[in-house]
Design a protein around this motif. Structure first.
Motif, PDB file in Angstrom:
ATOM      1  N   ASP A   1      10.191  13.067  30.804  1.00 19.36           N
ATOM      2  CA  ASP A   1       9.730  13.694  32.054  1.00 19.36           C
ATOM      3  C   ASP A   1      10.899  14.293  32.823  1.00 19.36           C
ATOM      4  OD1 ASP A   1       7.176  13.032  31.567  1.00 19.36           O
ATOM      5  OD2 ASP A   1       6.975  11.538  33.174  1.00 19.36           O
ATOM      6  N   GLU A   2      11.994  13.544  32.885  1.00 28.22           N
ATOM      7  CA  GLU A   2      13.139  14.027  33.665  1.00 28.22           C
ATOM      8  C   GLU A   2      13.764  15.264  33.017  1.00 28.22           C
ATOM      9  OE1 GLU A   2      15.564  10.592  34.591  1.00 28.22           O
ATOM     10  OE2 GLU A   2      14.109   9.953  36.113  1.00 28.22           O
ATOM     11  N   ARG A   3      13.804  15.285  31.647  1.00 25.84           N
ATOM     12  CA  ARG A   3      14.340  16.471  30.954  1.00 25.84           C
ATOM     13  C   ARG A   3      13.463  17.686  31.237  1.00 25.84           C
ATOM     14  NH1 ARG A   3      15.854  12.870  26.843  1.00 25.84           N
ATOM     15  NH2 ARG A   3      13.845  13.045  25.818  1.00 25.84           N
ATOM     16  N   ARG A   4      12.125  17.453  31.220  1.00 20.92           N
ATOM     17  CA  ARG A   4      11.186  18.551  31.453  1.00 20.92           C
ATOM     18  C   ARG A   4      11.364  19.109  32.868  1.00 20.92           C
ATOM     19  NH1 ARG A   4       6.448  17.976  33.344  1.00 20.92           N
ATOM     20  NH2 ARG A   4       6.364  15.758  32.863  1.00 20.92           N
ATOM     21  N   LEU A   5      11.472  18.189  33.836  1.00 20.65           N
ATOM     22  CA  LEU A   5      11.652  18.625  35.227  1.00 20.65           C
ATOM     23  C   LEU A   5      12.958  19.397  35.387  1.00 20.65           C
ATOM     24  CD1 LEU A   5      10.376  15.455  37.119  1.00 20.65           C
ATOM     25  CD2 LEU A   5       9.300  17.719  37.072  1.00 20.65           C
ATOM     26  N   ALA A   6      14.002  18.941  34.684  1.00 20.80           N
ATOM     27  CA  ALA A   6      15.302  19.619  34.784  1.00 20.80           C
ATOM     28  C   ALA A   6      15.200  21.028  34.197  1.00 20.80           C
ATOM     29  CB  ALA A   6      16.364  18.803  34.055  1.00 20.80           C
ATOM     30  N   ARG A   7      14.459  21.156  33.070  1.00 18.34           N
ATOM     31  CA  ARG A   7      14.302  22.485  32.443  1.00 18.34           C
ATOM     32  C   ARG A   7      13.542  23.419  33.382  1.00 18.34           C
ATOM     33  NH1 ARG A   7      13.333  19.706  27.553  1.00 18.34           N
ATOM     34  NH2 ARG A   7      11.075  19.872  27.792  1.00 18.34           N
TER      35      ARG A   7
END
Ligand SMILES: Nc1ncnc2c1ncn2[C@@H]1O[C@H](COP(=O)(O)OP(=O)(O)OP(=O)(O)O)[C@@H](O)[C@H]1O
Ligand SMILES: [Mg+2]
Length: 264
Positions: free
Chosen positions: A255-261
């Motif tokens: 989730d955090e990687r997706r939000l960062a992208r």
């Protein structure tokens, strides 16, 4: 069953939890996680009825076991023994205190009336399963690492750590259908902690637990509620993840990687 609808939790003028809605069914094992100071304890206090909700509602069953992060045993109870205190989890303490008083009266004046009153009370205690209850209470305290020679002392002479174990034993003894435990393994040694993990494995009710103990989280839970409150100034939101704690860690990282992208 524990039912939470649109719950707001306010501490010091801040909404540490904003409109949380979730249900904890029988046999559900929920781990409540979040950074230090996110508001986990405040949320649990609200579930336990110690803190008034800032909004929404909490429906909890009448038999509800709540272990605060920093449990206190009231000054007025310092004269009773750990055994009596644990038995109070099911109201059996009243009977125990009654026969104790009658025993003292009988010893002071062993006339026919006092002997008979004691004998009758003692028989009643036996009939309601009082002695079995007492050994169960001792078993729980031993499991949590309270040595046997401490269980008959007044609570007032016990250390903070010992009192905490007595309070945890009382809550486990209560046999509630919902348990809310705030960092239950804090101050427990390895043996007592392992014993608690084993107890929770066999527990058939619903559980909400705050813990930093990764093994406990991985063994004891089936769902994670993450209290997401990024900074002191922000409101907090609950995000739910199905599965064990390890599965939650992986899903959260994704989730955090997706939000960062998305932010790029
Ligand atoms: N009595 C209080 N008055 C004012 N602020 C408080 C009070 N108790 C807690 N807070 C603040 O409320 C926020 C939430 O605290 P809480 O103890 O609920 O967090 P927590 O997630 O349980 O933290 P920890 O992991 O350290 O136990 C924190 O910012 C804390 O400083
Ligand atoms: Mg806390």
């Amino acid at each position: 069953m524990l039912r939470v609808r649109d719950l707001g939790v306010e501490v010091g003028g801040r909404l540490v939890v904003e409109s949380a809605t979730f249900t904890v069914l029988p046999r559900d094992k929920v781990g409540l996680v979040g950074r230090n100071g996110a508001g986990k304890t405040s949320l649990l206090r609200t579930l336990g009825g110690e803190l008034e909700p800032a909004g929404g509602r909490v429906e909890r069953p009448a038999d509800f076991g709540y272990l605060p992060q920093d449990p206190r045993i009231g000054k007025d109870l310092e004269g009773r023994t750990p055994v009596t205190h644990v038995l109070s989890g099911r109201g059996i303490d009243v009977e125990l205190e009654r026969i104790e008083k009658l025993r003292i009266a009988m010893e002071e004046r062993p006339d026919e009336r006092n002997v008979e009153r004691y004998t009758r009370a003692e028989e009643h205690f036996r009939t309601i399963g009082g002695y079995a209850a007492e050994s169960e209470a001792r078993r729980l305290m031993a499991g949590l690492g309270l040595s046997d020679n401490r269980t008959e002392l007044p609570i007032g002479v016990l250390s903070g750590g010992e009192r905490r174990r007595v309070e945890l034993a009382r809550i486990l003894y209560g046999g509630s259908e919902v348990l809310c435990l705030d960092e239950p393994t804090n101050h427990l040694d390895v043996e007592a902690r392992d014993w608690l993990l084993e107890f929770l494995r066999g527990y058939r009710g619903a559980l909400v637990v705050v813990s930093h103990d990764l093994e406990l989280l991985d063994e004891a839970i089936t769902r994670v509620l993450h209290l997401d409150r990024p900074s002191e100034a922000a409101s907090g939101h609950l995000v739910e993840y199905r599965g064990t704690y390890s599965q939650y860690v992986a899903a959260r990282a994704e989730d955090e990687r997706r939000l960062a992208r998305q932010a790029m």
